[in-house]
Design a protein around this motif. Structure first.
Motif, short mmCIF file in Angstrom:
data_model
loop_
_atom_site.label_atom_id
_atom_site.label_comp_id
_atom_site.label_asym_id
_atom_site.label_seq_id
_atom_site.Cartn_x
_atom_site.Cartn_y
_atom_site.Cartn_z
N MET A 1 -7.96 0.94 -9.62
CA MET A 1 -6.99 0.23 -10.60
C MET A 1 -5.86 1.33 -11.04
O MET A 1 -6.24 2.28 -11.31
CB MET A 1 -8.10 -0.10 -11.96
N ARG A 2 -4.79 0.59 -10.87
CA ARG A 2 -3.48 1.21 -11.30
C ARG A 2 -3.05 1.19 -12.82
O ARG A 2 -1.96 1.55 -12.90
CB ARG A 2 -2.45 0.92 -10.28
N LEU A 3 -3.78 0.37 -13.43
CA LEU A 3 -3.16 0.24 -14.98
C LEU A 3 -3.49 1.62 -15.57
O LEU A 3 -4.56 1.87 -15.64
CB LEU A 3 -3.79 -0.92 -15.98
N THR A 4 -2.23 2.37 -15.91
CA THR A 4 -2.20 3.57 -16.45
C THR A 4 -1.93 3.33 -18.00
O THR A 4 -1.80 2.57 -18.62
CB THR A 4 -1.03 4.43 -15.83
N ASP B 1 -2.33 -3.81 -9.96
CA ASP B 1 -2.80 -3.57 -8.44
C ASP B 1 -4.04 -2.95 -8.27
O ASP B 1 -3.83 -1.71 -8.65
CB ASP B 1 -1.57 -3.32 -7.85
N ALA B 2 -5.04 -3.55 -7.77
CA ALA B 2 -6.28 -2.93 -7.67
C ALA B 2 -6.33 -2.65 -5.94
O ALA B 2 -7.28 -1.98 -5.51
CB ALA B 2 -7.32 -3.81 -8.04
N THR B 3 -5.45 -3.03 -5.29
CA THR B 3 -5.18 -2.67 -3.69
C THR B 3 -4.90 -1.22 -3.56
O THR B 3 -4.33 -0.88 -4.18
CB THR B 3 -4.31 -3.57 -3.01
N GLN B 4 -5.45 -0.68 -2.50
CA GLN B 4 -5.29 0.62 -2.00
C GLN B 4 -3.90 0.88 -1.54
O GLN B 4 -3.11 1.93 -1.87
CB GLN B 4 -6.25 1.06 -0.86
N CYS B 5 -3.24 -0.27 -1.12
CA CYS B 5 -1.72 -0.33 -0.48
C CYS B 5 -0.74 -0.52 -1.12
O CYS B 5 0.42 -0.81 -1.06
CB CYS B 5 -1.95 -1.18 0.85
N GLY B 6 -1.10 -1.20 -2.60
CA GLY B 6 0.09 -1.51 -3.45
C GLY B 6 0.62 -2.88 -3.01
O GLY B 6 1.50 -3.46 -3.51
N GLY B 7 -0.37 -3.69 -2.39
CA GLY B 7 -0.01 -5.10 -1.95
C GLY B 7 0.93 -4.97 -0.64
O GLY B 7 1.26 -6.13 -0.13
N LYS B 8 1.05 -3.82 -0.01
CA LYS B 8 1.85 -3.76 1.23
C LYS B 8 1.15 -4.13 2.44
O LYS B 8 1.45 -4.36 3.40
CB LYS B 8 2.39 -2.46 1.29
N LEU C 1 -10.54 -8.95 -1.09
CA LEU C 1 -11.17 -9.05 -2.39
C LEU C 1 -10.25 -8.35 -3.60
O LEU C 1 -10.33 -8.78 -4.66
CB LEU C 1 -12.43 -7.79 -2.11
N TRP C 2 -9.67 -7.18 -2.97
CA TRP C 2 -8.91 -6.53 -4.31
C TRP C 2 -7.48 -7.40 -4.38
O TRP C 2 -7.05 -7.54 -5.66
CB TRP C 2 -8.55 -5.00 -3.91
N ALA C 3 -7.00 -8.15 -3.54
CA ALA C 3 -5.88 -8.90 -3.88
C ALA C 3 -6.32 -10.09 -4.83
O ALA C 3 -5.53 -10.46 -5.54
CB ALA C 3 -5.27 -9.32 -2.54
N THR C 4 -7.37 -10.63 -4.52
CA THR C 4 -7.77 -11.71 -5.27
C THR C 4 -8.30 -11.17 -6.76
O THR C 4 -7.97 -11.89 -7.82
CB THR C 4 -9.21 -12.40 -4.75
N VAL D 1 -3.98 -10.78 -13.32
CA VAL D 1 -2.67 -11.21 -13.95
C VAL D 1 -2.86 -12.60 -14.60
O VAL D 1 -2.39 -12.85 -15.84
CB VAL D 1 -1.71 -11.56 -12.81
N ASP D 2 -3.88 -13.52 -14.24
CA ASP D 2 -4.16 -14.81 -14.93
C ASP D 2 -4.77 -14.52 -16.23
O ASP D 2 -4.34 -15.34 -17.14
CB ASP D 2 -5.13 -15.59 -13.81
N TYR D 3 -5.72 -13.62 -16.35
CA TYR D 3 -6.24 -13.32 -17.72
C TYR D 3 -5.36 -12.51 -18.41
O TYR D 3 -5.18 -12.97 -19.59
CB TYR D 3 -7.58 -12.13 -17.30
#
Length: 160
Positions: A1-4, A88-95, A114-117, A123-125
């Motif tokens: 998770m990247r939320l800092t 963003d929970a993806t390892q690649c930052g969505g790239k 999985l992480w993109a979903t 974001v929806d929440y």
């Protein structure tokens, strides 16, 4: 998770600000003291929040910040996005290049979807929770604390 801490601090500062609406502009130094967040860091965050028209600044003596729109019109997602916090929970930052730094040769990891979903759900929440919701929760907590303190002091008086 990247939320800092940037996103967490921004939301905390915005709750503090919203709790004091209607009482005049709120100073960043006041928020800094109450929330133990560096004043210089708050200045950076509030500059971004102002540019996104979430807060407005009032200059001069007695100046500070106030909400630029009603608390029920500001979502947590608005705040986090305004301060450039990636959700963003993806390892690649969505790239979609989880298995290589080069976007042209890298491939997706097996759990990318999985992480993109999860990103979409986060974001929806966060977009469904308003600043007013958080203010109401905080006020409710404060009322519960007052009741507990009052009950405890009342019990102490009754024991004499």
């Amino acid at each position: 998770m990247r939320l800092t801490t940037k996103g967490r601090f921004a939301v905390t500062a915005m709750i503090d600000l919203a709790l004091r609406q209607g009482k005049g502009p709120v100073t960043l130094s006041g928020i800094s003291q109450r929330q133990a967040i560096s004043l210089s860091y708050l200045e950076q965050l509030f500059g971004k929040l102002r540019r996104h028209e979430i807060v407005e600044s009032i200059r001069g003596p007695g100046g500070g910040y106030s909400l630029a729109r009603a608390a029920e019109k500001v979502t947590v997602a608005d705040i986090i996005i305004a301060v450039d916090e990636p959700i963003d929970a993806t390892q690649c930052g969505g790239k979609e290049n989880c298995h290589g730094a080069d976007a042209t040769t890298g491939t997706r990891c097996m759990t990318h979807e999985l992480w993109a979903t999860l990103n979409e759900k986060m974001v929806d929440y966060l977009d469904s929770v308003t600043l007013q919701d958080l203010v109401d929760q905080q006020k409710q907590k404060e009322q519960q604390n007052v009741v507990v303190v009052h009950r405890n002091s009342h019990v102490a008086v009754g024991q004499d």
